[in-house]
Write a protein that holds these residues in place. Structure first.
Motif, PDB file in Angstrom:
ATOM      1  N   ILE A  68       0.841  -1.194   0.000  1.00 41.71           N
ATOM      2  CA  ILE A  68       0.000   0.000   0.000  1.00 41.71           C
ATOM      3  C   ILE A  68       0.882   1.252   0.000  1.00 41.71           C
ATOM      4  N   GLY A  69       0.498   2.211  -0.832  1.00 44.19           N
ATOM      5  CA  GLY A  69       1.276   3.452  -0.917  1.00 44.19           C
ATOM      6  C   GLY A  69       2.532   3.318  -1.750  1.00 44.19           C
ATOM      7  N   TRP A 306       5.200   1.785   7.321  1.00 40.82           N
ATOM      8  CA  TRP A 306       4.519   2.396   6.169  1.00 40.82           C
ATOM      9  C   TRP A 306       4.803   3.890   6.105  1.00 40.82           C
ATOM     10  N   ASN A 310       7.046   5.960   3.288  1.00 44.26           N
ATOM     11  CA  ASN A 310       6.582   7.181   2.631  1.00 44.26           C
ATOM     12  C   ASN A 310       7.643   8.272   2.795  1.00 44.26           C
TER      13      ASN A 310
END
Lengths: 475, 308
Positions: A68-69, A306, A310
């Motif tokens: 995700i991301g 996470w 980022n």
């Protein structure tokens, strides 16, 4: 009237009655003994069992959409991996499910209560001990595959193995390790008297951190430290660096002390009362990333993998800010270790046991994902594989900057794991953590005094243990 | 007694609600009603005159610069066209001239005579503003294509994932027939027929999707209220200038939803509404990144999504 109630009349066959009662007692005792013995022996699997060639095995695998991301679709990766696995084992069909990050653990719990858990669960939240009844230790398979020439256990980073060890068993296949760190702004930190290299190599104390935070505050009107008061992860990190390795002992006693709580809250309160944080602590969470990328925050915390990824992605594009990974400061000057997060594959059986050959099929897939596919995942998530040959490749192939890579590896080398205290204790710990979470927020957002939040935590934690009077004594 | 009262109350409710619904599906649209164009003083101007000039130019009757003004040159070009097509040479553009223009541009011949069977599966529409084309999907498979006119560059069609929220079979006037309103939160947009069929295949509308009247009649019977309509194409840059909270609507919310989706979260349809699906996506988002505060799209969120 009383005569009518007298069941023992003169015609009673006493020898027969006594004989029957003795027989009942014997059978009951025998059964009890047998069941106890079986219970003591526990569930056993023959790891040498062979897969049946023409039998189709349907196994279930629960995971999370880990990319995700990031660029790339985790589901595609998973489908390709399963395809590759099926080239080797065409008769093992893998039915996967990608869980919601928020509800995944609850869903697993529900299925465990029904006795129908998935065969494999990707434990990214590092819960490790989930079900005493249905979780399958993996060491029996490792042992069965080990030879004089090849010791499977030694093919893993031992930190990962130890983190999953309890009661002389290994309760999962460790996938990857991630050091728990805070994120620093290298240029702001360099303007203070802090010796970054030394801190990263040896750690730092709460006092050094306080002095550094003070200097950051003095750099200019807007510079500060940003902690997210809504995320209690930071408090647990500090508690751990203040000597609380576990909240509950293996014997089921509360290890958490008022003093540990108070000193940890005091540390935060000192920083707050000296205005080393953002001006309005209740709004501080909103400034976490803006202040970091605007060169105003010297340190931000907590950060999970996470958020960290980022930050890495943006770090490569931003020219004004350079991030650096900082160890969590400690209240013990002798403590140089860095807490690690360990993710693993947990294996379960169902209440209606599907047989040793099914379990062997499950192990085959888990082993494939663990020993062959984690490099790709670890490179994406910027975590280090526990399987050593993959870790070596990771060092060569990771896209991280050499500085960050070195920082991660340094912290892994100094890594420490949290010793497991038992299946039931994990549940009580979770309950106690709910209490701590509430009080942590009350401390930040409602300005509750330290003595009050500490007392509240201690009282309720003890209540939780008392309610479950005989917490697990599994030894 | 209680039953009577219930019936009475229901009737009152229906009485109150009916005009409201009628208003909702009424002929209110960002598209302009067809005007009669002629040489006047002061000169008439507008996008319909630009459309007229473009069509005349394509047919070789107008050779000057497009200026959206019904001036002397436009008047002469109209007269030339009318003469060439055996129309009354008035220099005044009414519906008849528009229809003849469309015919001359080979846009008058619709697939009218070909009887199309309605799709059997779930219908979804994709409007491709690049190709000026509508693709009707049935259970995810392309079923039929219709040519359309979309919004002109200054009034682009709303890019996003919409739903039909109202249908009107008796809609008409200068607009053409049938009206299917989309749930765009920042304006009144829909799919409708046109009396300027020459515009089909171009970017000419005020944002609505124009279809040939015969096509729109067919489509009207294929879709229901709730049918999903996706519009793709160019759009003007959107700036995000404030924090988003549940309940808010707008183009910036739509961009925010797109960014959430691009990062692996599911905000539901990108319809510019911070509704339940977007709230769910935000809950997941904040949880994964460990922010755990509230559901607002704030600065932390913008940094993570690369909006800042």
């Amino acid at each position: 009237m009383l005569d009518k109630l007298n069941i023992f009349d003169a015609d009673t066959n006493w020898p027969l009655l006594i004989g029957m009662m003795a027989l009942i007692i014997l059978i009951t005792a025998g059964l009890t003994f047998y069941l106890n013995l079986k219970g003591e022996e526990g569930f056993k699997i023959n790891p040498q069992v062979q897969l049946v060639e023409d039998k189709e095995y349907q196994i279930t695998y629960w995971d999370y959409p880990l990319f995700i991301g990031q660029e790339g679709d985790y589901e595609e990766f998973l489908q390709e991996a399963i395809g590759e696995f099926n080239d080797m084992y065409p008769n093992i069909k893998v039915n996967y499910e990608l869980l919601s990050f928020i509800n995944g653990e609850d869903k697993l719990q529900e299925k465990l209560e029904e006795g129908k858990p998935p065969d494999i669960y990707n434990d990214i939240f590092s819960k490790k001990l989930i079900s005493k009844e249905l979780q399958i230790p993996v060491d029996i398979f490792f042992a069965a595959e080990s030879t004089k020439e090849r010791d499977i256990f030694q093919e893993y980073n031992q930190l990962g193995i130890k983190a999953l060890s309890y009661d002389e068993k290994i309760w999962g296949m460790p996938n990857w390790l991630a050091p728990q760190v805070w994120v620093g702004n290298r240029s702001l930190l360099s303007e203070t008297n802090l010796d970054l290299t030394r801190i990263q190599e040896e750690g730092w104390t709460w006092d050094t951190f306080y002095q550094g935070a003070k200097q950051i505050k003095d750099l200019n009107r807007k510079s500060c430290i940003i902690f997210n008061p809504y995320n209690s992860k930071l408090f647990y990190q500090l508690l751990r660096m203040n000597g609380t390795q576990s909240l509950i002992s293996k014997e089921g006693e509360l290890l958490l002390t008022s003093q540990q709580l108070e000193t940890t809250f005091d540390f935060l309160d000192d920083l707050r009362s000296h205005e080393l944080f953002y001006d309005q602590p209740e709004e501080m969470n909103k400034k976490l990333l803006p202040y970091f990328w605007q060169n105003r925050a010297g340190i931000i915390a907590p950060v999970n993998i996470w958020l960290l990824n980022n930050l890495y992605q943006r770090d490569q594009k931003e020219s004004d800010v350079e991030l650096t990974l900082m160890p969590i400061p400690t209240n013990d000057p002798e403590e140089k270790r860095v807490p690690l997060k360990v993710s693993s594959l947990l294996l379960f059986r169902q209440e209606e046991y599907k047989g040793d050959d099914h379990t062997k099929a499950v192990y085959k897939f888990a082993k494939f994902m663990n020993q062959q596919k984690q490099l790709f995942v670890a490179k994406k998530l910027n975590v280090v594989p526990v399987y050593l040959s993959l870790a070596e490749l990771w060092k060569e192939e990771t896209d991280l900057s050499s500085k960050i890579k070195e920082e991660i590896l340094t912290y892994i080398n100094r890594g420490s794991y949290q010793e497991l205290s038992g299946f039931q204790n994990m549940k009580y710990e979770a309950q106690i953590k709910q209490v701590i979470d509430q009080q942590y927020e009350a401390f930040w957002l409602e300005g509750e005094p330290i003595t009050k939040v500490t007392d509240e935590i201690m009282t309720k934690a003890q209540e939780i243990l008392n309610l479950n009077q005989n917490p697990e004594k599994e030894d | 007694m209680r039953l009577d009262r219930t019936i009475l109350l229901s009737l009152v409710f229906v009485f109150i609600i009916t005009p409201t619904l009628a208003l909702d599906v009424g002929p209110i649209c960002d598209c302009e009603e067809i005007r009669i164009l002629s040489l006047k003083s002061p000169r008439m101007t507008g996008s319909d005159i630009l459309e007229l000039q473009k069509e005349l130019k394509k047919l070789g009757f107008y050779k000057r610069e497009l200026n959206s003004t019904y001036d002397w040159n436009t008047y002469l070009a109209v007269k030339k066209f009318q003469k060439a097509n055996n129309l009354s040479i008035t220099g005044v553009v009414r519906q008849n001239t528009w229809l003849n223009l469309a015919q001359s541009l080979n846009k008058g011949q619709e697939v009218a005579n070909k009887k199309l069977e309605p799709p059997k599966g779930e219908v979804r529409l994709l409007i491709d503003a690049y190709k000026k084309q509508m693709i009707v999907y049935s259970d995810g498979e392309p079923y039929h294509k219709f040519p359309v006119a979309v919004g002109k560059p200054s009034t682009k069609s709303p890019i996003g994932e919409w739903a039909i929220i109202a249908k009107d079979a008796h809609w008409g006037g200068g607009f053409g027939v049938r009206w299917m309103r989309l749930n765009v939160p920042w304006g009144i947009y829909g799919i409708h027929g046109t009396n300027k069929p020459g515009s089909i295949g171009t970017a000419a509308s005020h944002g609505c999707i124009r279809m040939f009247n015969r096509n729109v009649r067919v489509l009207y019977n294929w879709v229901d209220v709730g049918t999903r309509v996706k519009i793709i194409g160019r759009r003007d840059p959107i700036k995000i200038t404030h924090t988003f909270r549940p309940g808010q609507t707008g183009k910036d919310v739509l961009l925010f939803q797109e960014k959430l989706r691009a990062n692996g979260f599911d905000p539901g349809y990108t319809d510019g509404r911070f509704g339940d699906s977007t709230k769910k996506a935000m809950r997941e988002f904040k949880y994964i990144y460990g922010l755990k505060d509230d559901l607002s799209g704030d600065e932390n969120t913008f940094y993570i999504l690369n909006i800042k």
